[in-house]
Scaffold this motif. Structure first.
Motif, short mmCIF file in Angstrom:
data_model
loop_
_atom_site.label_atom_id
_atom_site.label_comp_id
_atom_site.label_asym_id
_atom_site.label_seq_id
_atom_site.Cartn_x
_atom_site.Cartn_y
_atom_site.Cartn_z
N PHE B 73 0.82 -1.21 0.00
CA PHE B 73 0.00 0.00 0.00
C PHE B 73 0.85 1.26 0.00
O PHE B 73 0.49 2.26 -0.63
N ALA B 74 2.00 1.22 0.68
CA ALA B 74 2.90 2.38 0.65
C ALA B 74 3.40 2.62 -0.77
O ALA B 74 3.41 3.74 -1.26
N ALA B 75 3.80 1.52 -1.46
CA ALA B 75 4.34 1.67 -2.81
C ALA B 75 3.26 2.13 -3.79
O ALA B 75 3.53 2.93 -4.69
N VAL B 76 2.02 1.65 -3.62
CA VAL B 76 0.93 2.12 -4.47
C VAL B 76 0.70 3.60 -4.23
O VAL B 76 0.52 4.39 -5.18
N ALA B 77 0.72 4.02 -2.97
CA ALA B 77 0.50 5.43 -2.63
C ALA B 77 1.60 6.29 -3.25
O ALA B 77 1.32 7.33 -3.85
N VAL B 78 2.87 5.86 -3.14
CA VAL B 78 3.98 6.61 -3.72
C VAL B 78 3.77 6.76 -5.23
O VAL B 78 3.87 7.85 -5.79
N THR B 79 3.44 5.62 -5.89
CA THR B 79 3.24 5.64 -7.33
C THR B 79 2.11 6.59 -7.72
O THR B 79 2.26 7.43 -8.60
N ALA B 94 9.26 3.71 -11.56
CA ALA B 94 10.57 3.45 -10.96
C ALA B 94 10.54 3.75 -9.46
O ALA B 94 11.00 2.94 -8.65
N ALA B 95 9.97 4.89 -9.10
CA ALA B 95 9.94 5.28 -7.68
C ALA B 95 9.11 4.27 -6.87
O ALA B 95 9.53 3.81 -5.81
N GLY B 96 7.94 3.90 -7.39
CA GLY B 96 7.08 2.96 -6.68
C GLY B 96 7.74 1.60 -6.51
O GLY B 96 7.69 0.99 -5.44
#
Lengths: 237, 108
Positions: B73-79, B94-96
């Motif tokens: 969920f953190a990576a989805v939010a970042v993306t 890339a960031a996600g």
């Protein structure tokens, strides 16, 4: 032509990352199950569907009967039947029609349905090259996985998230451009509810059926909203 | 398992996969005009399907395991946030992905 190919390549880079690593994982698993890279090559050329190819590894290591394999494949890939709906008219006008139908995976679908070609780029050719490049990445990844096995020096755990991230960015773009958010919201709620009820391996089909049902039931309302608001101008890629 | 049987299995999977991809084109792809309802669905379905695919990708996130699905969920939010802000597909992905790899390898 050069510009079209360059455009198609640029658009396909997210899938390049995702497919090479997912394909690699598939080739690796298949090799561990006792099948050389030739089998990975064959599967990726003639099946070419990520999720079912991972299930195929199970089939090949066990004694699943052919009718069960057929039914599972039809169910897991039933979502593809919905993808084609967006392209019936468009593909029909292409010379590469049969290949376009064959190669419409989750990722290619998501790239094609969000595609906006700038001036100087042939849309149909760009669509074809995106589809072709995607399959080449998948084939390349799966063969590499079968050949190289576990020689990779880095820990690549989590690289497959590239695929999730691709879907997320397309979802954000579609959300921004949509004249009504109802379809996105319905799809989201329906899939979460179905995931909780049916579990991770079985929820896609019921979720899509409910989504289509609701979208048809709300057709007048959604079409009304689409007509009321002028189309938002798509920004250049 | 014999190699012949393995080959037949792969062929069955290939044919059944192709059938699922052919269905809409066989039903509506001939000379017949595409029904209005299908045209409507084709136009309106992509965002709904994309939402379904995102959920499909996150189905493996176990809310009750040690990580509580936080990396996903953190990576989805970042993306999503980065993409809503910068609108650069490769940067967002890339960031996600790096965020996710860091979380699953180094933190959880």
């Amino acid at each position: 032509m050069k510009q079209t190919i360059r455009f198609a390549f640029y658009k396909s880079i997210p899938v390049l990352l995702g497919y090479v690593f997912l394909g690699f994982a598939f080739g690796l698993l298949l090799q561990e199950a006792g099948y050389s890279f030739w089998w990975a090559l064959l599967s990726s050329v003639i099946v070419y569907a990520g999720s079912i190819q991972f299930v195929l590894v199970d089939f090949l290591s066990g004694g699943t009967s052919l009718p069960v394999i057929a039914v599972m494949t039809l169910l897991i890939n039933s979502r593809h039947a919905f993808y084609g709906l967006s392209f019936v008219e468009k593909f029909r006008r292409m010379k590469t029609y049969p290949y376009m139908v064959f190669s419409l995976t989750d990722e290619t679908y998501s790239l094609l349905c969000s595609l906006k070609t700038p001036e100087g780029v042939d849309e149909k050719k760009a669509m074809f090259f995106i589809s072709l490049f995607d399959q080449l990445y998948w084939i390349g990844g799966s063969v590499l996985g079968g050949v190289l096995g576990q020689l990779l020096p880095f820990d690549m755990t989590g690289i497959d998230f590239a695929m999730t991230a691709l879907f997320v960015t397309i979802f954000v773009d579609q959300w921004r451009e949509a004249r009504t958010h109802l379809p996105a919201v319905i799809g989201l709620i329906s899939s979460v509810v179905c995931l909780l009820i049916f579990g991770g391996n079985n929820f896609i089909l019921p979720s899509l059926i409910i989504t289509v049902g609701l979208l048809m039931a709300l057709r007048n309302r959604i079409e009304g909203r689409i007509e009321k608001r002028p189309e938002r101008k798509a920004e250049e890629a | 398992m014999t190699r012949e049987r393995a080959l037949i299995m792969i062929l069955v999977v290939a044919v059944c996969t192709l059938i699922t991809r052919l269905i809409p084109f066989v039903l509506f792809g001939g000379k017949r005009k595409v029904p209005k309802a299908v045209e409507y669905l084709g136009q309106i379905l992509p965002p709904a399907i994309m939402a379904t695919l995102v959920v499909y990708c996150l189905k493996g996130a176990d809310l009750f395991s040690a990580s509580h699905g936080i990396p996903e969920f953190a990576a989805v939010a970042v993306t999503a946030l980065l993409h809503a802000w910068k609108r650069n597909v490769l940067l967002s992905i890339a960031a996600g992905t790096l965020c996710y790899m860091f979380l699953v390898q180094a933190v959880f």
